[in-house]
Scaffold this motif. Sequence first.
Motif, PDB file in Angstrom:
ATOM      1  N   ASP A  22       0.811  -1.225   0.000  1.00  0.00           N
ATOM      2  CA  ASP A  22       0.000   0.000   0.000  1.00  0.00           C
ATOM      3  C   ASP A  22       0.838   1.265   0.000  1.00  0.00           C
ATOM      4  O   ASP A  22       0.588   2.196  -0.770  1.00  0.00           O
ATOM      5  CB  ASP A  22      -0.966   0.021   1.192  1.00  0.00           C
ATOM      6  N   SER A  23       1.846   1.326   0.856  1.00  0.00           N
ATOM      7  CA  SER A  23       2.649   2.550   0.956  1.00  0.00           C
ATOM      8  C   SER A  23       3.464   2.807  -0.313  1.00  0.00           C
ATOM      9  O   SER A  23       3.764   3.957  -0.631  1.00  0.00           O
ATOM     10  CB  SER A  23       3.567   2.501   2.175  1.00  0.00           C
ATOM     11  N   SER A  24       3.788   1.771  -1.046  1.00  0.00           N
ATOM     12  CA  SER A  24       4.568   1.937  -2.277  1.00  0.00           C
ATOM     13  C   SER A  24       3.823   2.772  -3.317  1.00  0.00           C
ATOM     14  O   SER A  24       4.440   3.520  -4.073  1.00  0.00           O
ATOM     15  CB  SER A  24       4.907   0.577  -2.891  1.00  0.00           C
ATOM     16  N   PHE A  25       2.517   2.662  -3.335  1.00  0.00           N
ATOM     17  CA  PHE A  25       1.736   3.421  -4.313  1.00  0.00           C
ATOM     18  C   PHE A  25       1.828   4.917  -4.052  1.00  0.00           C
ATOM     19  O   PHE A  25       1.879   5.713  -4.989  1.00  0.00           O
ATOM     20  CB  PHE A  25       0.283   2.938  -4.328  1.00  0.00           C
ATOM     21  N   GLY A  26       1.854   5.304  -2.781  1.00  0.00           N
ATOM     22  CA  GLY A  26       2.032   6.711  -2.448  1.00  0.00           C
ATOM     23  C   GLY A  26       3.451   7.173  -2.696  1.00  0.00           C
ATOM     24  O   GLY A  26       3.679   8.241  -3.274  1.00  0.00           O
ATOM     25  N   LEU A  28       5.678   5.987  -4.746  1.00  0.00           N
ATOM     26  CA  LEU A  28       5.987   6.032  -6.181  1.00  0.00           C
ATOM     27  C   LEU A  28       5.064   6.970  -6.961  1.00  0.00           C
ATOM     28  O   LEU A  28       5.170   7.061  -8.180  1.00  0.00           O
ATOM     29  CB  LEU A  28       5.907   4.623  -6.770  1.00  0.00           C
ATOM     30  N   GLU A  29       4.146   7.617  -6.245  1.00  0.00           N
ATOM     31  CA  GLU A  29       3.193   8.556  -6.847  1.00  0.00           C
ATOM     32  C   GLU A  29       2.382   7.908  -7.968  1.00  0.00           C
ATOM     33  O   GLU A  29       2.175   8.485  -9.026  1.00  0.00           O
ATOM     34  CB  GLU A  29       3.908   9.814  -7.313  1.00  0.00           C
ATOM     35  N   LEU A  30       1.923   6.703  -7.698  1.00  0.00           N
ATOM     36  CA  LEU A  30       1.132   5.974  -8.685  1.00  0.00           C
ATOM     37  C   LEU A  30      -0.365   6.274  -8.618  1.00  0.00           C
ATOM     38  O   LEU A  30      -1.087   6.003  -9.571  1.00  0.00           O
ATOM     39  CB  LEU A  30       1.352   4.467  -8.521  1.00  0.00           C
ATOM     40  N   ASN A  85      -3.694   6.031   1.681  1.00  0.00           N
ATOM     41  CA  ASN A  85      -4.055   6.075   0.267  1.00  0.00           C
ATOM     42  C   ASN A  85      -5.451   6.664   0.084  1.00  0.00           C
ATOM     43  O   ASN A  85      -5.702   7.396  -0.875  1.00  0.00           O
ATOM     44  CB  ASN A  85      -3.989   4.681  -0.358  1.00  0.00           C
ATOM     45  N   GLY A  86      -6.369   6.338   0.993  1.00  0.00           N
ATOM     46  CA  GLY A  86      -7.722   6.890   0.922  1.00  0.00           C
ATOM     47  C   GLY A  86      -7.712   8.403   1.028  1.00  0.00           C
ATOM     48  O   GLY A  86      -8.409   9.090   0.276  1.00  0.00           O
ATOM     49  N   ARG A  87      -6.913   8.926   1.949  1.00  0.00           N
ATOM     50  CA  ARG A  87      -6.790  10.390   2.071  1.00  0.00           C
ATOM     51  C   ARG A  87      -6.200  11.001   0.805  1.00  0.00           C
ATOM     52  O   ARG A  87      -6.670  12.032   0.323  1.00  0.00           O
ATOM     53  CB  ARG A  87      -5.924  10.747   3.272  1.00  0.00           C
ATOM     54  N   ALA A  88      -5.166  10.360   0.279  1.00  0.00           N
ATOM     55  CA  ALA A  88      -4.537  10.865  -0.949  1.00  0.00           C
ATOM     56  C   ALA A  88      -5.526  10.825  -2.115  1.00  0.00           C
ATOM     57  O   ALA A  88      -5.605  11.774  -2.903  1.00  0.00           O
ATOM     58  CB  ALA A  88      -3.286  10.051  -1.275  1.00  0.00           C
TER      59      ALA A  88
END
Length: 187
Positions: A22-26, A28-30, A85-88
């Motif tokens: 999960d944290s990788s998506f934030g 890496l700005e995916l 991720n939900g907040r982002a």
Amino acid sequence: DAHTLSAVLKSVFKFSKDERNDSSFGTLELLPLLMHRLTAAISAVVGPLTTATARTSDALHSEACFEAALYAAAALKNLSADTDNGRALTKLGAVGAFTHGLKRLLALLRDSSRPATASLPATASLVRSGVDQSLAGRRECRLLLQLTVALRNLAVIGGAANGFVVCGAVEVLCDTMGAVPFDADVS
């Protein structure tokens, strides 16, 4: 090309299934990229909101675009369950984008002139319901489900409530439940 994009998004979806990623998506700005790909793929499949007719010139291209939309939506559904991720996603306007996607899919489902897609199986809950499989088996219902669950995940994120009011998500979700009352996962 749409086939390559679909394959890449399938891999992203598989990666999103593991909560440890999960944290990788934030990092890496995916998330913005996934949001963009989802809205572009839905536009390619559904077309303008003013018309619910499908593009029939290239069925294979359309199928690949649909798969890209489905994999992007499924990945975003998985990722929206994570608070960060939900907040982002909320900051990126996901509530409005998912709501807009639902509106477009509902318009498409209401178009009785478009034939159902028999090649994609219905979800288990749709099959158990015993309803007319011509609607239950539609690929659009699968995408509708992914977007609905993603919205459900975002509903519990602090600060997302205003987005639900502004973009009319509550009304669209009520329309969604009315359109597919046979799907326990949606309603």
